[in-house]
Design a protein around this motif. Structure first.
Motif, PDB file in Angstrom:
ATOM      1  N   SER A  95      18.596  14.273  45.358  1.00 22.20           N
ATOM      2  CA  SER A  95      17.745  13.030  46.170  1.00 22.20           C
ATOM      3  C   SER A  95      17.122  13.360  47.347  1.00 22.20           C
ATOM      4  O   SER A  95      16.055  12.914  47.452  1.00 22.20           O
ATOM      5  CB  SER A  95      18.970  11.984  46.573  1.00 22.20           C
ATOM      6  N   LYS A  96      17.763  14.506  47.946  1.00 15.60           N
ATOM      7  CA  LYS A  96      16.995  15.067  49.289  1.00 15.60           C
ATOM      8  C   LYS A  96      15.540  15.515  48.542  1.00 15.60           C
ATOM      9  O   LYS A  96      14.471  15.234  49.390  1.00 15.60           O
ATOM     10  CB  LYS A  96      17.787  16.037  49.950  1.00 15.60           C
ATOM     11  N   PHE A  97      15.668  16.393  47.682  1.00 10.91           N
ATOM     12  CA  PHE A  97      14.542  17.028  47.049  1.00 10.91           C
ATOM     13  C   PHE A  97      13.308  16.027  46.743  1.00 10.91           C
ATOM     14  O   PHE A  97      12.208  16.047  47.024  1.00 10.91           O
ATOM     15  CB  PHE A  97      14.954  17.868  46.020  1.00 10.91           C
ATOM     16  N   LEU A  98      13.836  14.946  45.923  1.00 13.65           N
ATOM     17  CA  LEU A  98      12.788  13.897  45.572  1.00 13.65           C
ATOM     18  C   LEU A  98      12.354  13.223  46.724  1.00 13.65           C
ATOM     19  O   LEU A  98      11.110  12.937  46.574  1.00 13.65           O
ATOM     20  CB  LEU A  98      13.631  13.015  44.485  1.00 13.65           C
TER      21      LEU A  98
ATOM     22  N   GLU B 144       7.564  12.401  50.019  1.00 20.90           N
ATOM     23  CA  GLU B 144       6.881  12.280  51.208  1.00 20.90           C
ATOM     24  C   GLU B 144       5.604  13.253  51.255  1.00 20.90           C
ATOM     25  O   GLU B 144       4.541  13.071  51.650  1.00 20.90           O
ATOM     26  CB  GLU B 144       7.711  12.709  52.222  1.00 20.90           C
ATOM     27  N   ARG B 145       5.846  14.456  50.715  1.00 16.96           N
ATOM     28  CA  ARG B 145       4.737  15.374  50.552  1.00 16.96           C
ATOM     29  C   ARG B 145       3.549  14.995  49.765  1.00 16.96           C
ATOM     30  O   ARG B 145       2.453  15.270  50.027  1.00 16.96           O
ATOM     31  CB  ARG B 145       5.358  16.891  50.260  1.00 16.96           C
ATOM     32  N   LEU B 146       3.831  14.383  48.748  1.00 17.05           N
ATOM     33  CA  LEU B 146       2.721  13.974  48.038  1.00 17.05           C
ATOM     34  C   LEU B 146       2.148  12.775  48.282  1.00 17.05           C
ATOM     35  O   LEU B 146       0.641  12.814  48.246  1.00 17.05           O
ATOM     36  CB  LEU B 146       3.350  13.468  46.505  1.00 17.05           C
ATOM     37  N   THR B 147       2.553  11.952  49.112  1.00 17.75           N
ATOM     38  CA  THR B 147       2.047  10.934  49.865  1.00 17.75           C
ATOM     39  C   THR B 147       0.989  11.505  50.954  1.00 17.75           C
ATOM     40  O   THR B 147      -0.077  10.908  51.002  1.00 17.75           O
ATOM     41  CB  THR B 147       2.997   9.715  50.472  1.00 17.75           C
TER      42      THR B 147
END
Length: 152
Positions: free
Chosen positions: A123-126, A131-134
């Motif tokens: 869940s932390k990875f997702l 956030e990075r993709l946004t």
């Protein structure tokens, strides 16, 4: 005694390299214990387990067409562990446990109290990935003139 695959021999460590240890066998022959066959755990440095002129018991695991002899200490250690549960140990090998340079604490095993479960890590990875993709989308959209703005 002839040297055949599967036989157990006594030998003396004649040299140590970064990939294993050379063992002087009876009849003046020499075999190699590869680093993966030294112990049943991860071996970073053979010097942590063996030293030159140590007497060791080895098992012959391979003899190739060129006459090179492949040896194993690990396979004998597993058998000795099984035997020690059945009967008291009759003979101690010269196998040494690895030296611990970390003040007695073993860093190879994770502390279960502080390690997160797989689901927590996932869940932390997702969340981080989203956030990075946004952020990436915001930066690339502003360079292209924003969403929906087409040039004619």
């Amino acid at each position: 005694m002839s040297i055949e695959v599967g036989s157990v021999l006594d030998g003396v460590v004649s040299g140590i390299t970064n990939f294993g240890a050379f063992i002087e066998l009876p009849e003046g022959k020499t075999g190699l214990v590869h680093i993966s066959e030294v112990a049943d755990e991860y071996v970073k440095d053979v010097h942590d387990f063996l030293a030159e002129k140590d007497k060791v018991k080895v098992k012959v695991v391979a003899i190739d067409e060129k006459g090179k002899i492949g040896l194993s200490i690990k396979q004998l250690q597993e058998k000795k562990a099984e035997e020690s549960t059945e009967a008291p140990a009759r003979e101690r090998s010269s196998f040494r446990a690895p030296r611990n340079n970390f003040g007695g604490r073993d860093f190879r095993k994770p502390n279960r109290a502080t390690s997160a479960s797989f689901e927590d890590k996932l869940s932390k990875f997702l969340k981080d990935s989203d956030e990075r993709l946004t952020d990436l989308r915001r930066k690339t959209d502003s360079k292209r003139g924003g969403r929906g703005s087409r040039r004619d």
